[in-house]
Design a protein around this motif. Structure first.
Motif, PDB file in Angstrom:
ATOM      1  N   SER A   1       0.968  -1.264  -0.019  1.00 59.39           N
ATOM      2  CA  SER A   1      -0.070  -0.048  -0.073  1.00 59.39           C
ATOM      3  C   SER A   1       1.012   1.078   0.126  1.00 59.39           C
ATOM      4  O   SER A   1       0.518   2.115  -0.849  1.00 59.39           O
ATOM      5  CB  SER A   1      -0.862   0.029   1.135  1.00 59.39           C
ATOM      6  N   LEU A   2       1.882   1.291   0.902  1.00 58.50           N
ATOM      7  CA  LEU A   2       2.817   2.472   0.994  1.00 58.50           C
ATOM      8  C   LEU A   2       3.503   2.630  -0.220  1.00 58.50           C
ATOM      9  O   LEU A   2       3.743   3.821  -0.658  1.00 58.50           O
ATOM     10  CB  LEU A   2       3.598   2.475   2.246  1.00 58.50           C
ATOM     11  N   ALA A   3       3.994   1.665  -0.977  1.00 63.12           N
ATOM     12  CA  ALA A   3       4.757   1.826  -2.249  1.00 63.12           C
ATOM     13  C   ALA A   3       3.885   2.243  -3.143  1.00 63.12           C
ATOM     14  O   ALA A   3       4.445   3.036  -3.980  1.00 63.12           O
ATOM     15  CB  ALA A   3       5.365   0.228  -2.474  1.00 63.12           C
ATOM     16  N   LYS A   4       2.673   1.763  -3.246  1.00 61.42           N
ATOM     17  CA  LYS A   4       1.728   2.199  -4.322  1.00 61.42           C
ATOM     18  C   LYS A   4       1.659   3.698  -4.162  1.00 61.42           C
ATOM     19  O   LYS A   4       1.367   4.526  -5.134  1.00 61.42           O
ATOM     20  CB  LYS A   4       0.553   1.703  -4.562  1.00 61.42           C
ATOM     21  N   SER A   5       1.246   4.162  -2.911  1.00 59.60           N
ATOM     22  CA  SER A   5       1.125   5.453  -2.874  1.00 59.60           C
ATOM     23  C   SER A   5       2.180   6.368  -3.102  1.00 59.60           C
ATOM     24  O   SER A   5       1.863   7.491  -3.642  1.00 59.60           O
ATOM     25  CB  SER A   5       0.486   5.655  -1.016  1.00 59.60           C
ATOM     26  N   ARG A   6       3.421   6.045  -2.738  1.00 60.10           N
ATOM     27  CA  ARG A   6       4.619   6.791  -3.312  1.00 60.10           C
ATOM     28  C   ARG A   6       4.884   6.824  -4.755  1.00 60.10           C
ATOM     29  O   ARG A   6       4.856   8.019  -5.144  1.00 60.10           O
ATOM     30  CB  ARG A   6       5.816   6.007  -2.613  1.00 60.10           C
ATOM     31  N   ARG A   7       4.446   5.806  -5.508  1.00 53.41           N
ATOM     32  CA  ARG A   7       4.557   5.827  -6.934  1.00 53.41           C
ATOM     33  C   ARG A   7       3.389   6.691  -7.374  1.00 53.41           C
ATOM     34  O   ARG A   7       3.774   7.464  -8.150  1.00 53.41           O
ATOM     35  CB  ARG A   7       4.161   4.322  -7.379  1.00 53.41           C
ATOM     36  N   ASP A   8       2.017   6.618  -6.935  1.00 53.47           N
ATOM     37  CA  ASP A   8       1.044   7.666  -7.308  1.00 53.47           C
ATOM     38  C   ASP A   8       1.467   8.961  -7.081  1.00 53.47           C
ATOM     39  O   ASP A   8       1.021   9.888  -7.813  1.00 53.47           O
ATOM     40  CB  ASP A   8      -0.175   7.159  -6.780  1.00 53.47           C
ATOM     41  N   ALA A   9       2.050   9.326  -5.836  1.00 52.20           N
ATOM     42  CA  ALA A   9       2.314  10.591  -5.509  1.00 52.20           C
ATOM     43  C   ALA A   9       3.349  11.064  -6.431  1.00 52.20           C
ATOM     44  O   ALA A   9       3.462  12.499  -6.826  1.00 52.20           O
ATOM     45  CB  ALA A   9       2.883  10.712  -4.404  1.00 52.20           C
ATOM     46  N   ALA A  10       4.510  10.426  -6.929  1.00 52.50           N
ATOM     47  CA  ALA A  10       5.588  10.690  -7.948  1.00 52.50           C
ATOM     48  C   ALA A  10       4.945  10.917  -9.271  1.00 52.50           C
ATOM     49  O   ALA A  10       5.506  11.854  -9.881  1.00 52.50           O
ATOM     50  CB  ALA A  10       6.499   9.644  -7.867  1.00 52.50           C
ATOM     51  N   ARG A  11       3.929  10.194  -9.618  1.00 51.37           N
ATOM     52  CA  ARG A  11       3.541  10.569 -10.754  1.00 51.37           C
ATOM     53  C   ARG A  11       2.180  11.590 -10.778  1.00 51.37           C
ATOM     54  O   ARG A  11       1.921  11.801 -11.973  1.00 51.37           O
ATOM     55  CB  ARG A  11       2.760   9.153 -11.356  1.00 51.37           C
ATOM     56  N   GLY A  12       2.004  12.034  -9.614  1.00 48.94           N
ATOM     57  CA  GLY A  12       0.834  13.030  -9.548  1.00 48.94           C
ATOM     58  C   GLY A  12      -0.502  12.534  -9.713  1.00 48.94           C
ATOM     59  O   GLY A  12      -1.413  13.253 -10.453  1.00 48.94           O
ATOM     60  N   ILE A  13      -0.755  11.135  -9.537  1.00 46.03           N
ATOM     61  CA  ILE A  13      -1.904  10.683  -9.737  1.00 46.03           C
ATOM     62  C   ILE A  13      -2.839  10.795  -8.357  1.00 46.03           C
ATOM     63  O   ILE A  13      -2.316  10.653  -7.416  1.00 46.03           O
ATOM     64  CB  ILE A  13      -1.785   9.187  -9.809  1.00 46.03           C
ATOM     65  N   VAL A  14      -4.005  11.328  -8.580  1.00 45.64           N
ATOM     66  CA  VAL A  14      -5.020  11.184  -7.404  1.00 45.64           C
ATOM     67  C   VAL A  14      -6.119  10.314  -7.461  1.00 45.64           C
ATOM     68  O   VAL A  14      -6.707  10.193  -8.499  1.00 45.64           O
ATOM     69  CB  VAL A  14      -5.839  12.944  -7.587  1.00 45.64           C
ATOM     70  N   ARG A  15      -6.068   9.282  -6.501  1.00 43.72           N
ATOM     71  CA  ARG A  15      -6.822   8.358  -6.558  1.00 43.72           C
ATOM     72  C   ARG A  15      -8.435   8.874  -6.379  1.00 43.72           C
ATOM     73  O   ARG A  15      -8.614   9.742  -5.723  1.00 43.72           O
ATOM     74  CB  ARG A  15      -6.624   7.509  -5.530  1.00 43.72           C
ATOM     75  N   GLU A  16      -9.205   7.876  -7.111  1.00 41.29           N
ATOM     76  CA  GLU A  16     -10.748   8.209  -6.986  1.00 41.29           C
ATOM     77  C   GLU A  16     -10.989   8.038  -5.180  1.00 41.29           C
ATOM     78  O   GLU A  16     -10.724   7.114  -4.756  1.00 41.29           O
ATOM     79  CB  GLU A  16     -11.209   7.106  -7.703  1.00 41.29           C
ATOM     80  N   GLY A  17     -11.539   9.201  -5.030  1.00 42.00           N
ATOM     81  CA  GLY A  17     -12.089   9.136  -3.509  1.00 42.00           C
ATOM     82  C   GLY A  17     -11.281  10.165  -2.750  1.00 42.00           C
ATOM     83  O   GLY A  17     -11.806  10.252  -1.484  1.00 42.00           O
ATOM     84  N   ASP A  18     -10.060  10.341  -3.207  1.00 40.94           N
ATOM     85  CA  ASP A  18      -9.237  11.345  -2.344  1.00 40.94           C
ATOM     86  C   ASP A  18      -9.964  12.795  -2.018  1.00 40.94           C
ATOM     87  O   ASP A  18      -9.678  13.129  -0.848  1.00 40.94           O
ATOM     88  CB  ASP A  18      -7.978  11.568  -3.025  1.00 40.94           C
ATOM     89  N   GLU A  19     -10.636  13.121  -2.979  1.00 41.70           N
ATOM     90  CA  GLU A  19     -11.302  14.340  -2.860  1.00 41.70           C
ATOM     91  C   GLU A  19     -12.229  14.244  -1.842  1.00 41.70           C
ATOM     92  O   GLU A  19     -12.589  15.147  -0.926  1.00 41.70           O
ATOM     93  CB  GLU A  19     -11.927  14.908  -3.975  1.00 41.70           C
ATOM     94  N   ALA A  20     -12.964  13.293  -1.793  1.00 42.26           N
ATOM     95  CA  ALA A  20     -14.109  13.081  -0.866  1.00 42.26           C
ATOM     96  C   ALA A  20     -13.506  12.957   0.733  1.00 42.26           C
ATOM     97  O   ALA A  20     -13.655  13.133   1.931  1.00 42.26           O
ATOM     98  CB  ALA A  20     -14.829  11.641  -1.100  1.00 42.26           C
ATOM     99  N   ASN A  21     -12.292  12.039   0.693  1.00 45.51           N
ATOM    100  CA  ASN A  21     -11.407  11.962   1.895  1.00 45.51           C
ATOM    101  C   ASN A  21     -11.060  13.372   2.623  1.00 45.51           C
ATOM    102  O   ASN A  21     -11.010  13.592   3.621  1.00 45.51           O
ATOM    103  CB  ASN A  21     -10.155  11.205   1.741  1.00 45.51           C
ATOM    104  N   LEU A  22     -10.548  14.329   1.372  1.00 40.92           N
ATOM    105  CA  LEU A  22     -10.134  15.566   1.967  1.00 40.92           C
ATOM    106  C   LEU A  22     -11.160  16.542   2.564  1.00 40.92           C
ATOM    107  O   LEU A  22     -11.444  17.169   3.669  1.00 40.92           O
ATOM    108  CB  LEU A  22      -9.851  16.310   0.757  1.00 40.92           C
TER     109      LEU A  22
END
Length: 377
Positions: free
Chosen positions: A318-339
């Motif tokens: 999970s943490l590895a994927k989050s780092r990869r997504d953050a490095a690529r500037g990817i916003v996961r679906e649902g992050d806006e709701a979490n914010l």
């Protein structure tokens, strides 16, 4: 494992005293706990759980100690998944940040009482009917498949909190005020009438929601140990640290993207273990003529190892994927709701947030006028 009556009594009294002290302290001084405060409290609860396991090791041997540790880790991992729903509940009812700790504490006490009843019923059923393990195992496998489908995106059901029948009945039967002026009180007098406060509805939502989660966690822990005392203590230590995890983990919860899949694998593993155990102890006449089947019974050391490995791989992936997504500037679906949940649920309702924005705008306008006046003079 033979637990004397006085040990049961002393344990229940000690648990009651700990929760009573916590409630009285929080009730007198509702506040938003600091990271240092929750870190210290969580360290104490985790340390007590580890010491309890060592006590079981000394008193009853390695088998029961391993059963406790396995049950405690599993309950803890399932409880972390529950925190997502708790965040949504806090946001839905607009609970002010300083009252959230009290709401969680009362909800946890309610959940523990209801889980204790489930544990007693489950222990009695297991002692009387060994075939209950077939039902527990099948239910856990079904839950695992459903959880996996939801996390893989094949289940279109919204991941949102829906008020259950108990909440709807209470809100329909009793008048409820919308004001948080009552603080942590559950009932207040409004216009000459006694009414329930939003705090009463929130703690009821937390307690009843956790009861639904217990429908899979209780059968799962009985797949690791059939000792009611160990089952109860594993639940106690998991729930006692849940409140601190809520405040401590914060954004980390959003980064555990594979937690649901990891828990699905864990529940499936325990479900298979329960069915193998049921076959090993089989007494149903229509299965092998009521005779035991020669299948392996999964040892507790293998269960404990599997739990640690599954949770560890889940967290690292999970943490590895989050780092990869953050490095690529990817916003996961649902992050806006979490914010939105973090902005609303952790700091008040949407109405209050908008009100603060208005106040900040007024202060900004006032400051601008003040800066202009010297030039006008």
């Amino acid at each position: 494992m033979d637990v004397p009556g006085w040990v049961w009594t002393a344990t229940l009294v000690l648990i009651a005293l700990v929760f009573a002290f916590d409630l009285l302290v929080l009730g007198r001084r509702p506040h938003e706990p600091s990271r240092r405060e929750v870190s210290i409290a969580l360290s104490i609860y985790v340390g007590l759980a580890l010491l309890f396991g060592l006590g079981v090791l000394v008193a009853s041997g390695g088998q029961h100690a391993a059963e406790f540790y396995a049950g405690w880790l599993m309950e803890y991992s399932l409880s972390i998944d529950n925190l997502f729903i708790f965040l949504i509940i806090m946001a839905k009812f607009g609970v002010p940040r300083k009252y959230q700790q009290f709401a969680l504490m009362v909800g946890i006490v309610m959940a523990l009482v209801m889980r204790a009843i489930f544990i007693l019923v489950g222990a009695a059923a297991i002692e009387r009917w060994s075939w209950v393990f077939y039902l527990f195992g099948a239910f856990l496998i079904y839950t695992a498949v459903k959880l996996a489908m939801e996390n893989l995106g094949h289940d279109e059901e919204e991941d949102d909190f829906q008020e259950n029948a108990v909440l709807r009945w209470v809100e329909k039967r009793f008048p409820v005020t919308q004001s948080w002026d009552g603080g942590t009180r559950l009932r207040v007098v409004e216009s000459g009438k006694r009414v329930l406060t939003p705090m009463a509805i929130v703690v009821l939502a937390l307690g009843t929601t956790d009861l639904l989660f217990a429908l899979d966690s209780i059968p799962a822990i009985f797949g690791l140990t059939q000792e009611p005392y160990l089952v109860l203590m594993a639940n106690v230590f998991a729930l006692m640290g849940l409140r601190q995890l809520y405040f401590l983990l914060g954004d980390l919860l959003k980064r555990l993207v594979y937690l649901g899949l990891g828990l699905a694998v864990l529940l499936a593993f325990i479900g298979v273990k329960l069915i193998l155990h049921a076959m090993h102890e089989n007494e149903l006449s229509f299965i092998n003529g009521g005779e035991h089947l020669g299948v392996p019974d999964v040892p507790i050391w293998l269960s404990l190892t599997a739990i640690v490995v599954i949770l560890g791989v889940t967290a690292l992936a999970s943490l590895a994927k989050s780092r990869r997504d953050a490095a690529r500037g990817i916003v996961r679906e649902g992050d806006e709701a979490n914010l939105d949940i973090n902005e609303v649920g952790l700091f008040g309702s949407q109405h209050h947030r908008g009100h603060r924005d208005d106040e900040e705008q007024e202060r900004s306008d006032s400051s601008a006028l003040t800066r202009e006046r010297p030039e006008q003079r």
